[in-house]
Design a protein around this motif. Structure first.
Motif, PDB file in Angstrom:
ATOM      1  N   TRP A 131       0.825  -1.203   0.000  1.00 20.91           N
ATOM      2  CA  TRP A 131       0.000   0.000   0.000  1.00 20.91           C
ATOM      3  C   TRP A 131       0.862   1.258   0.000  1.00 20.91           C
ATOM      4  CZ3 TRP A 131      -4.025  -1.841  -1.682  1.00 20.91           C
ATOM      5  CH2 TRP A 131      -4.687  -2.937  -1.131  1.00 20.91           C
ATOM      6  N   GLU A 132       0.480   2.223  -0.832  1.00 15.37           N
ATOM      7  CA  GLU A 132       1.184   3.502  -0.878  1.00 15.37           C
ATOM      8  C   GLU A 132       0.233   4.697  -0.776  1.00 15.37           C
ATOM      9  OE1 GLU A 132       4.257   3.783  -0.583  1.00 15.37           O
ATOM     10  OE2 GLU A 132       5.170   1.940  -1.306  1.00 15.37           O
ATOM     11  N   TRP A 133      -1.023   4.538  -1.163  1.00 16.81           N
ATOM     12  CA  TRP A 133      -1.967   5.652  -1.125  1.00 16.81           C
ATOM     13  C   TRP A 133      -3.381   5.137  -0.861  1.00 16.81           C
ATOM     14  CZ3 TRP A 133      -5.794   5.420  -4.860  1.00 16.81           C
ATOM     15  CH2 TRP A 133      -5.526   4.620  -5.978  1.00 16.81           C
ATOM     16  N   ALA A 134      -4.218   6.036  -0.399  1.00 18.39           N
ATOM     17  CA  ALA A 134      -5.621   5.710  -0.143  1.00 18.39           C
ATOM     18  C   ALA A 134      -6.462   6.965  -0.309  1.00 18.39           C
ATOM     19  CB  ALA A 134      -5.803   5.144   1.266  1.00 18.39           C
ATOM     20  N   THR A 135      -7.677   6.792  -0.788  1.00 14.93           N
ATOM     21  CA  THR A 135      -8.585   7.926  -0.953  1.00 14.93           C
ATOM     22  C   THR A 135     -10.021   7.443  -0.854  1.00 14.93           C
ATOM     23  OG1 THR A 135      -9.091   9.858  -2.323  1.00 14.93           O
ATOM     24  CG2 THR A 135      -8.764   7.763  -3.467  1.00 14.93           C
TER      25      THR A 135
END
Length: 506
Positions: free
Chosen positions: A294-298
């Motif tokens: 995981w590197e980003w979430a939105t």
């Protein structure tokens, strides 16, 4: 009126005769008793008598002008009935209804108990259906948040008993003052070396961002950091937290080594924080035991979209070994998971910045904007040449890519950073929209990994925070160095001093 001793033949012969009005009261009473209280001995006779009675209705009904004694009045009431009250209606529906009424009348207690049981079962079924249809819910009781608050009668996201209690709105002190927090991904340096058991750590750093009302420029103040620890690991690596997001009123962070979705909770007094795992998600299409990087979430359409770096995994000689890091996972508010292959979408962004194969991008900062109706990409690294892990450390970017929802149109905005901040070692690792700016102002983390491809002791990490305008590229706060020699990779507007509610079980 039919008497029991009257034969069918004599009844038929009386078609034109009238019933005598001079009959005695006792005779009338006797006749009424015979009809209403005695069962006929011959069904055919009764049927014929009833038919003849209906045929002679005009003859049997007394004149309205004739004087009536009390006995003749009673007689008239019986004559005017449409049918004998001693028997049910001749329709099947009437017969069934009469039987039902009879049963209820003589079994009242049993009937009431039965109805009560049915109502209880309906209530239980309705309560169960409100618990969600995901198939993994279980009864955990009903909890209330203090007094006078709404109750919660079903399980919550990620199997938690209680709802979340953080929100971006609570981070806003006023129109110009905002609480935020940032979290670290220390890679191999996250291991706690003096622990008797495997233990891994991450730093949670709170702070306050302030905007000047006249110049619209920002300044930042850091507060006392906290340490988050967990034993969850994969092959001796863990707590490499690469993003920070508030979803479903929960403060979430994501381990890019184990694929774990952690929830960050507050101690009772709000002065400390700790983590609990909610989900473990494997990479790519999911048919592997390797945790997702995981590197980003939105958040988009009330769903949590989780993604990786948007680059194929390549071997030492540059060949593609898998495309797992081009996939995203999507969690909805019920905790249901689905996956999507974003390969074509990442390739579209790569083409916009001149990084098509054999070039590449490394993505660690992506958000969807409801206000702008655009995907906002902040590439950490952009390269027009083939991947090389040593050269990669100096591929930092200062560009924003705005893309429509269908990934058919996009534009690139250059961030107008001063020359001293254009160090190619610096790359975007996370950002968050400043509340109240319609997603136009962004606070972003730029992190550095220097000499980290060799021995662990040679690796140098550091991080910076800046603010800029997403649409124009204007810088609203130059890079500010975080005085902790660690690599921060997640940031969110949140007040981590929020205390947990006093949940009372009822």
């Amino acid at each position: 009126m039919l008497r029991r001793n009257q034969s069918p033949a004599s009844l038929n012969n009386s078609h034109h005769s009238h019933i005598s009005r001079s009959s005695s009261s006792s005779q009338i009473s006797s006749t009424r008793f015979d009809i209403e209280s005695s069962a006929p001995t011959n069904h055919t006779s009764v049927h014929n008598n009833t038919s003849n009675k209906m045929m002679n209705a005009d003859a049997d009904i007394p004149s309205s002008t004739a004087p009536l004694t009390s006995s003749s009045s009673l007689f008239t009431m019986n004559i005017n009935r449409s049918e004998s009250m001693a028997y049910a209606s001749h329709t099947s529906l009437g017969t069934q209804w009469s039987k039902f009424v009879y049963y209820v009348r003589y079994n009242t207690k049993t009937f009431v108990i039965g109805v009560g049981l049915v109502l209880v079962m309906l209530v239980l079924l309705m309560d169960s259906s409100e618990g969600g249809s995901s198939g993994n819910s279980s009864s955990r009781g009903i909890y209330i948040r203090g007094s006078g608050s709404s109750s919660y009668a079903r399980d919550h996201w990620g199997g938690a008993v209680h709802p979340g209690y953080f929100s971006v709105a609570d981070s806003v002190e006023d129109d110009h003052t905002f609480h935020f927090a940032a979290v670290t991904d220390l890679d191999k340096l996250s291991v706690v070396k003096d622990s008797n058991k495997p233990l891994f750590r991450s730093t949670l750093l709170p702070g306050i961002l302030t905007r000047d009302a006249s110049s619209h420029r920002y300044k930042i103040e850091f507060e006392k950091p906290r340490t988050l620890v967990s034993q969850h690991n994969e092959a001796g690596r863990g707590m490499e937290l690469s993003e920070l997001t508030v979803y479903q009123n929960r403060l979430l962070s994501f381990d890019d080594r184990t694929g774990t979705v952690f929830e960050i909770l507050s101690s009772d007094d709000g002065n400390d924080s700790y983590v609990v795992p909610r989900f473990v998600i494997t990479e790519g299409a999911g048919d592997t035991d390797k945790g997702m990087k995981w590197e980003w979430a939105t958040i988009k359409d009330n769903e949590l979209v989780l993604g990786s770096m948007g680059k194929e995994f390549t071997g030492p000689n540059g060949e593609i070994e898998n495309t797992n890091n081009l996939w995203v996972a999507i969690l909805n508010e019920r905790g249901e998971l689905r996956r999507e292959d974003w390969g074509s979408k990442f390739n579209f962004v790569r083409s916009l910045v001149g990084a098509s194969s054999p070039g590449y991008i490394i993505m660690e900062a992506i958000l969807w904007s409801d206000h702008l109706q655009r995907w906002v990409f902040l590439p950490r690294r952009i390269s027009s040449t083939e991947y090389d892990e040593v050269a990669d450390e100096r591929k930092g970017s200062n560009r924003v890519v705005l893309v429509n929802d269908k990934f058919t149109e996009g534009e690139v905005v250059e961030i107008k950073m001063k020359a001293s901040d254009m160090d190619p070692l610096h790359g975007f690792s996370s950002f968050a929209f400043v509340p109240g700016t319609n997603d136009q102002h962004a606070m972003a983390v730029r992190s550095v990994e220097e000499d980290c491809t060799g021995a662990d002791e040679d690796c140098k990490q550091r991080s910076y925070i800046m603010v800029f305008d997403v649409l124009t590229g204007d810088v609203l706060m130059d890079e500010v160095h975080i005085d902790i020699a660690e690599k921060f990779e997640g940031i969110e507007f949140v007040n981590i001093y929020t205390t947990p509610p006093k949940w009372n079980k009822i």
